[in-house]
Design a protein around this motif. Structure first.
Motif, PDB file in Angstrom:
ATOM      1  N   LYS A 231       2.735   2.059 -12.927  1.00 59.52           N
ATOM      2  CA  LYS A 231       1.799   3.180 -13.045  1.00 59.52           C
ATOM      3  C   LYS A 231       1.873   4.009 -11.772  1.00 59.52           C
ATOM      4  N   ILE A 232       2.138   5.296 -11.892  1.00 59.18           N
ATOM      5  CA  ILE A 232       2.198   6.197 -10.740  1.00 59.18           C
ATOM      6  C   ILE A 232       0.902   6.995 -10.655  1.00 59.18           C
ATOM      7  N   ILE A 233       0.314   6.987  -9.472  1.00 63.53           N
ATOM      8  CA  ILE A 233      -0.895   7.776  -9.193  1.00 63.53           C
ATOM      9  C   ILE A 233      -0.491   8.768  -8.100  1.00 63.53           C
ATOM     10  N   PHE A 234      -0.290  10.010  -8.488  1.00 63.30           N
ATOM     11  CA  PHE A 234       0.349  10.996  -7.610  1.00 63.30           C
ATOM     12  C   PHE A 234      -0.621  12.118  -7.263  1.00 63.30           C
ATOM     13  N   GLY A 235      -0.646  12.490  -5.983  1.00 64.29           N
ATOM     14  CA  GLY A 235      -1.373  13.690  -5.596  1.00 64.29           C
ATOM     15  C   GLY A 235      -2.257  13.516  -4.381  1.00 64.29           C
ATOM     16  N   LYS A 236      -2.949  14.581  -4.047  1.00 60.71           N
ATOM     17  CA  LYS A 236      -3.805  14.620  -2.864  1.00 60.71           C
ATOM     18  C   LYS A 236      -4.967  13.632  -2.980  1.00 60.71           C
ATOM     19  N   ASP A 237      -5.221  12.952  -1.872  1.00 64.13           N
ATOM     20  CA  ASP A 237      -6.414  12.101  -1.736  1.00 64.13           C
ATOM     21  C   ASP A 237      -6.510  11.019  -2.816  1.00 64.13           C
ATOM     22  N   THR A 238      -5.349  10.461  -3.194  1.00 63.18           N
ATOM     23  CA  THR A 238      -5.340   9.458  -4.260  1.00 63.18           C
ATOM     24  C   THR A 238      -5.454   8.024  -3.731  1.00 63.18           C
ATOM     25  N   ILE A 239      -5.370   7.835  -2.418  1.00 67.14           N
ATOM     26  CA  ILE A 239      -5.450   6.473  -1.877  1.00 67.14           C
ATOM     27  C   ILE A 239      -6.794   5.828  -2.206  1.00 67.14           C
ATOM     28  N   GLU A 240      -7.835   6.646  -2.307  1.00 62.83           N
ATOM     29  CA  GLU A 240      -9.161   6.102  -2.616  1.00 62.83           C
ATOM     30  C   GLU A 240      -9.205   5.439  -4.001  1.00 62.83           C
ATOM     31  N   GLN A 241      -8.220   5.760  -4.852  1.00 66.03           N
ATOM     32  CA  GLN A 241      -8.189   5.165  -6.186  1.00 66.03           C
ATOM     33  C   GLN A 241      -7.743   3.703  -6.186  1.00 66.03           C
ATOM     34  N   LEU A 242      -7.354   3.208  -5.018  1.00 65.94           N
ATOM     35  CA  LEU A 242      -7.010   1.793  -4.888  1.00 65.94           C
ATOM     36  C   LEU A 242      -8.086   0.884  -5.478  1.00 65.94           C
ATOM     37  N   LYS A 243      -9.320   1.266  -5.246  1.00 69.30           N
ATOM     38  CA  LYS A 243     -10.438   0.413  -5.681  1.00 69.30           C
ATOM     39  C   LYS A 243     -10.469   0.221  -7.192  1.00 69.30           C
ATOM     40  N   ASN A 244      -9.823   1.127  -7.922  1.00 64.31           N
ATOM     41  CA  ASN A 244      -9.803   1.023  -9.378  1.00 64.31           C
ATOM     42  C   ASN A 244      -8.613   0.224  -9.902  1.00 64.31           C
ATOM     43  N   GLU A 245      -7.660  -0.077  -9.014  1.00 64.49           N
ATOM     44  CA  GLU A 245      -6.401  -0.667  -9.469  1.00 64.49           C
ATOM     45  C   GLU A 245      -6.269  -2.156  -9.176  1.00 64.49           C
ATOM     46  N   ILE A 246      -6.945  -2.651  -8.147  1.00 60.96           N
ATOM     47  CA  ILE A 246      -6.833  -4.060  -7.776  1.00 60.96           C
ATOM     48  C   ILE A 246      -8.038  -4.825  -8.313  1.00 60.96           C
ATOM     49  N   PRO A 247      -7.808  -5.934  -9.008  1.00 65.56           N
ATOM     50  CA  PRO A 247      -8.933  -6.712  -9.549  1.00 65.56           C
ATOM     51  C   PRO A 247      -9.937  -7.082  -8.455  1.00 65.56           C
ATOM     52  N   SER A 248     -11.207  -6.961  -8.752  1.00 65.70           N
ATOM     53  CA  SER A 248     -12.242  -7.191  -7.736  1.00 65.70           C
ATOM     54  C   SER A 248     -12.275  -8.636  -7.252  1.00 65.70           C
ATOM     55  N   ASP A 249     -11.769  -9.559  -8.075  1.00 66.24           N
ATOM     56  CA  ASP A 249     -11.784 -10.963  -7.669  1.00 66.24           C
ATOM     57  C   ASP A 249     -10.476 -11.416  -7.032  1.00 66.24           C
ATOM     58  N   ALA A 250      -9.573 -10.462  -6.767  1.00 66.03           N
ATOM     59  CA  ALA A 250      -8.277 -10.812  -6.178  1.00 66.03           C
ATOM     60  C   ALA A 250      -8.413 -11.196  -4.705  1.00 66.03           C
ATOM     61  N   LYS A 251      -7.529 -12.088  -4.267  1.00 63.57           N
ATOM     62  CA  LYS A 251      -7.375 -12.365  -2.835  1.00 63.57           C
ATOM     63  C   LYS A 251      -6.106 -11.637  -2.407  1.00 63.57           C
ATOM     64  N   VAL A 252      -6.275 -10.556  -1.658  1.00 64.86           N
ATOM     65  CA  VAL A 252      -5.194  -9.606  -1.397  1.00 64.86           C
ATOM     66  C   VAL A 252      -4.566  -9.852  -0.020  1.00 64.86           C
ATOM     67  N   LEU A 253      -3.240  -9.805   0.027  1.00 67.48           N
ATOM     68  CA  LEU A 253      -2.539  -9.749   1.312  1.00 67.48           C
ATOM     69  C   LEU A 253      -2.037  -8.324   1.496  1.00 67.48           C
ATOM     70  N   LEU A 254      -2.582  -7.639   2.491  1.00 66.46           N
ATOM     71  CA  LEU A 254      -2.192  -6.272   2.832  1.00 66.46           C
ATOM     72  C   LEU A 254      -1.017  -6.337   3.797  1.00 66.46           C
ATOM     73  N   LEU A 255       0.114  -5.759   3.394  1.00 69.04           N
ATOM     74  CA  LEU A 255       1.340  -5.817   4.191  1.00 69.04           C
ATOM     75  C   LEU A 255       1.715  -4.424   4.676  1.00 69.04           C
ATOM     76  N   TYR A 256       2.092  -4.328   5.950  1.00 67.62           N
ATOM     77  CA  TYR A 256       2.504  -3.038   6.504  1.00 67.62           C
ATOM     78  C   TYR A 256       3.535  -3.252   7.611  1.00 67.62           C
ATOM     79  N   GLY A 257       3.957  -2.164   8.219  1.00 66.35           N
ATOM     80  CA  GLY A 257       5.054  -2.232   9.183  1.00 66.35           C
ATOM     81  C   GLY A 257       4.591  -2.251  10.626  1.00 66.35           C
ATOM     82  N   GLY A 258       5.074  -1.282  11.389  1.00 71.11           N
ATOM     83  CA  GLY A 258       4.850  -1.311  12.830  1.00 71.11           C
ATOM     84  C   GLY A 258       3.487  -0.846  13.292  1.00 71.11           C
TER      85      GLY A 258
END
Length: 385
Positions: free
Chosen positions: A11-38
């Motif tokens: 599913k692609i969520i494209f456009g301005k200010d769409t990062i806030e939509q994360l809350k709608n995509e990840i199950p609320s009961d998930a244990k999430v590992l947030l991975l990033y770079g430097g």
């Protein structure tokens, strides 16, 4: 056109200010590992946007995934996944972070003793741990495909993996993220996407008219927006066309029904493994030599590409094909990308022989017809010195 099957579940969520939509995509009961770079996401505001969106979710963090996702680093992250009973992965980064996350998605459910076997034994992942992505650097298309490339520093290897279980569940693409990307990385992204298209297009005519025009339109768009993207990354129109072109370049669509090459990538990966050269720049090093060496097999498509992308209208098929190669190399130079191995290292002698030795040991045959032997790769790399 060849027979094919096509399914892309991301599913692609494209456009301005769409990062806030994360809350709608990840199950609320998930244990999430947030991975990033430097850590650049902590300077440009993306990290804060992600954390705000996930305020009500159980999140553990793992940073420090390098530009070529390193196996040893990823094994540290895998330990956290096991120890913390993680159930969902979130990649916030470019292709390297997303590729590393795909490895972790596969390794988290792998029941063997050595996850590196997933790469060396070409084990396809049918179902991995679910993951999503927030794209911060357009380039690789990893946000909408099921492939990944992982580096192992101790053996100086860079190998590919994949499988239908490694598509992201969702990917958030906000073109505004490119405003904080250094010019060097933007140039890399343009080069990477451009070469991805070439690998799926620059083979031989097979009557796939729509696929050819899909590919050509992506190339034309990248050429058109490149100057603006480099000069003014705050230009939203250019940024959005750049980002979507990078995704479309490698989401599986343009490769369906047509032969694919990928020899440039295989040789380029070895240059990164041996010298640490940016992935995109290794592609720019190999591309002109590869097309010159395989000129007879590729000249019809090269000439078509020259006509349709570079508006080369005069001369014979051979003339147009040679001019198309020259235009491609000039485009890389316009982006500030050097196209000879000696531009990146003084220790290039012996590289061609080492690449051929590795390919021979793996039993690799390359190219759209599997006709390129290790000795051919040796000659191509040597031409690129």
């Amino acid at each position: 056109m060849n027979n094919f099957e096509f399914k892309n579940p991301t599913k692609i969520i494209f456009g301005k200010d769409t990062i806030e939509q994360l809350k709608n995509e990840i199950p609320s009961d998930a244990k999430v590992l947030l991975l990033y770079g430097g850590g650049s996401i902590k300077k440009n505001g993306i990290y804060d946007q992600v954390k705000t969106a996930l305020a009500d979710v159980n999140v553990t963090e793992f940073g420090g995934i390098p530009a070529n996702p390193e196996y040893a680093t990823l094994m540290d992250a895998l330990k956290i996944i096991k120890d913390e009973n993680i159930t969902y992965l979130l990649a916030v980064g470019g292709g390297s972070v997303i590729d590393g996350t795909k490895f972790l998605s596969a390794a988290a459910v792998y029941d063997g003793d050595t996850p590196w076997d997933i790469l060396t034994k070409n084990i396809r992942t049918e179902k991995g741990m679910p993951f999503g992505t927030v794209l911060t650097l357009p380039a690789t298309g990893s946000e909408m495909n099921s492939g990944a490339v992982i580096t192992r520093e101790e053996t100086k290897e860079k190998l590919a993996m994949g499988g239908p279980g490694l598509f992201p569940v969702f990917s958030i693409l906000d073109p505004q993220v490119i405003t904080s990307i250094p010019e060097r990385q933007l140039a890399n992204g343009l080069t990477d996407a451009f070469t991805h298209v070439l690998e799926q297009y620059m083979t031989y005519p097979i009557g796939a008219l729509l696929q050819d025009r899909f590919a050509e339109s992506i190339l034309q768009t990248l050429v058109e927006v490149a100057p603006t993207v480099l000069k003014d990354p705050t230009n939203y129109q250019a940024a959005s066309n750049f980002m979507w072109s990078c995704t479309m370049a490698l989401n599986g669509l343009i490769q369906k029904g047509v032969p694919g090459d990928w020899a440039i990538h295989m040789m380029g990966h070895e240059l990164t493994a041996l010298f640490g050269i940016d992935h995109a720049r290794t592609l720019a090093v190999i591309t002109p030599s590869h097309y010159k060496y395989n000129f007879e097999a590729k000249k019809e498509k090269l000439a078509q590409y020259g006509e349709r992308v570079w508006n080369i209208t005069e001369g014979s098929t051979d003339d147009k094909a040679y001019e198309a190669i020259a235009k491609t190399e000039a485009f890389f130079h316009q982006l500030g990308i050097d196209t000879k191995l000696s531009d990146y290292t003084k220790d290039y002698e012996g590289t061609a022989e080492e690449v051929a030795k590795r390919f021979k040991a793996r039993g690799w045959k390359l190219g759209e017809r599997q006709a390129l032997m290790p000795e051919d790769a040796e000659k191509i790399v040597k031409m690129a010195y």
